[in-house]
Design a protein around this motif. Sequence first.
Motif, PDB file in Angstrom:
ATOM      1  N   THR A 155      -4.380   1.389  -3.597  1.00 16.07           N
ATOM      2  CA  THR A 155      -4.434   1.140  -1.916  1.00 16.07           C
ATOM      3  C   THR A 155      -5.315   1.142  -0.651  1.00 16.07           C
ATOM      4  OG1 THR A 155      -3.556   3.421  -2.566  1.00 16.07           O
ATOM      5  CG2 THR A 155      -3.885   3.173  -0.109  1.00 16.07           C
TER       6      THR A 155
ATOM      7  N   ALA B 165       0.889  -1.159   0.238  1.00 13.70           N
ATOM      8  CA  ALA B 165       0.428   0.053  -0.015  1.00 13.70           C
ATOM      9  C   ALA B 165       0.803   1.406  -0.124  1.00 13.70           C
ATOM     10  CB  ALA B 165      -0.782  -0.351   0.993  1.00 13.70           C
TER      11      ALA B 165
ATOM     12  N   LEU C 111       1.129   4.340  -2.796  1.00 15.86           N
ATOM     13  CA  LEU C 111       0.950   5.830  -2.741  1.00 15.86           C
ATOM     14  C   LEU C 111       2.334   6.320  -2.856  1.00 15.86           C
ATOM     15  CD1 LEU C 111      -0.192   5.539   0.864  1.00 15.86           C
ATOM     16  CD2 LEU C 111      -1.838   6.502  -1.342  1.00 15.86           C
TER      17      LEU C 111
END
Length: 801
Positions: free
Chosen positions: A311, A288, A292
Amino acid sequence: MQKRRLSDQTLTFLPHYLLSLLATLLMGCSTYAPERQKSDYPVAQQGLLDLRTVRFDQQLVPLNGAWKWYWKSLLSPGDRSPAFEYSTFPEPWSTQTWNGHPLPAYGYATYSLTILLPRQAPPLALKLPDFFTAYRLFVNDQELTRSGTPGTSPESTTPFWSTQIKFVPQTSDTLRLLLQVANFHHSKGGPYQPIFLGSAEELRVAIDREYALDYFLTGCLFMGGLFFLGLFLFGRHETSILYFSLFCLLYSYRIVGSDHYALHALFETARWSLLVHLEYLSLFVSVAVFVLYTGSLYPADVNRHVIRLLTGICLVFTVATLLLPPIYFTQLIDPFLGLMIIYIGYAFHVYWLAARRKRPGAKYSLMSTGVLLAVFIVIILKYFQIAIPENIVLFLGYIGFFFLQSLVLSYRFAFTLRQAKEQAEEGLRVKNEFLSTISHEIRTPLNAVIGLNHLLRQDNPRPDQLQHLDVMLYSANNLLHIVNDILDLNQIEAGKIALESVPMDPARILQNVVSSFQAVAREKSLALNLTIDPRFTPNVVGDPNRLAQVVSNLVQNAIKFTEQGGVVVSLTVDEQQTQTTTLTFAIEDTGIGIAPEKQQLIFNRFTQVDSSLSRTYGGTGMGLTISHKILQLQQVELRLQSQPGRGSRFYFTQTFPRVAAPAPEPLKVNKSVSGNKPLHGITILLVEDNAMNVLLAKNILSKLGATVDVANNGQEAVNMLDSTKHRLVLMDLQMPVMDGYEATRIIRKRNETLPIIAVTASLAQEIGERANDAGLDEVLVKPYSPGNLAQVILKHLKLAE
């Protein structure tokens, strides 16, 4: 399309590079398909493995093949043997059958194998991987090792994972293995990796090497994560740096918390439930964070909805891991590994777009993603037991990925610094242009104010008019002084200030400075005195203008902050040799003084000891800063001794080279020219576009007896100039139609040799080179006094005769 192509051949090279990399990683994998097992290693048949012909000093042997298998039994040595079947080892339970019925992943079983060894064999050891999820191993009826505690129920079973190397007691040429395996806590059950038998020394070295690589890589990632975290906290607050640091810190756990489970070897009493939660969380959260990171690295090249979706999926897996027991959340690993291909593929797509659009460091991102894709393909092959890679292969793959990603951030950081440098340089250039323009625009009207003030004084004004003229002249000079200070400070900070080295007389310079401030001191009823060491001889070399500027600033500062008493300027000879003279200049007052803790603050620009002093005494606080910096350029330190309420003493010590010839007399720039006509019969061409300055110059020149012709721009000057009539040209430089530089060049091309004096509001050091190139003889800076103008004209007319 041409604009979207990379200027180099990076994108053309990358597909070949990635294919080569993937091939290299796959070549480092050792395949354990059944057909290769038969040809490469002996295979167990009906619970018996014959290794009597194996050279253990040359190879490791996987104990694969058909083992005796007792489902729903945990047999110990000496127990009566129940019904059994022959089972392929290793193989998870969910892919096997018992009595023709498929098995679940939960339960317990015992495996049995007899191994025949050669009579002469080196000391042997077993390499035992982790099994789902607990096991106990007996060798020749003695317990050799265990990982956790296998039992017949969830309550009696304690799961644990570890990779172990255990020496085998060689009491005979036969080994009888009895392996208990139980699983009630994981979505998979049973053995899924082979047990190796081989030289004890070789296996020990191998496991030590594996752990060393894991610890080394973990340390690199962890320290790299801390480095980038510190860079984010204390340096550039860029979210991509923060995300990459978190990714490094999170993924560093996976290196030692999975696969070989090097961390478990250090914490053998840790709870398996905690460790397996950390293992899965570190994967889901790190992916995740990497999503990002990709989104923040190239925000213009990503789809924000896709980033949120990817995400969000990772967060769903994370929440499930936190809320569910291991038997449930461990089922998520297979679908997540499938999703990883999508994740890496999208990252590859983003970096490909960024590289095509020439984003900073994008080609390194693209290569690193290719490395990551190859690494995860190898990991997936290993997870599903299709191929077993050499540890060094994955190690080099991870190192390559993180190294390339570090290059991305380093490149972006350097790119940002370079941009900031260029912006700072552009800002400095704009600031210099702005200050130059402001200086010109302020000096132009000040020229008329100060010049006409001098002319009015020559007309014998009444006492009340003279008082008004004094106030006007003081205010104009004060404004001019502020403008000069700002420009001087700007020139010093830009490194454009030039220091002269000419013969001078410091004593005479001090006398002129003290004389110029006598009137100001008398207005405040202060005594202003000068003391010169009688040992001083004037033959030294230095910059007279800068020395006068420093002393003037210090004297002005002393008078400003002194209400009663006086100011003493002194010159003392410290050392006088044949080649050099060392002098100390001091300005001492009886003013307000400065507290010790604030004495260094006064040398900062635009700073006074107390903000209330700015209201009480006025001033910009730049004088001391400029003096301090000018002396620093000459490797001289401005020092201060002060006591609050008793006064201050500013002083500096400087060594000057000596010369044999005496210093020249300084020019007297304020010489009065009233009462005579030194320019009688002289015709001067005045080139000026400002009406006020034309009026001022015509008045001054008329009083000097000159005849004046006026041209409003350079083109008119070129057309009007008559060398048989005009003896000298006063040339403004910034004019419409044609500026003074171009007009002067045209005049010089006509072989005209009469003096051409630049009269400009720009500083001489700003235009010096252009003025020389154009053919100007001298630069007279506005504002000027009648005496200044007369002195320059007389000087050049004398040279021209």
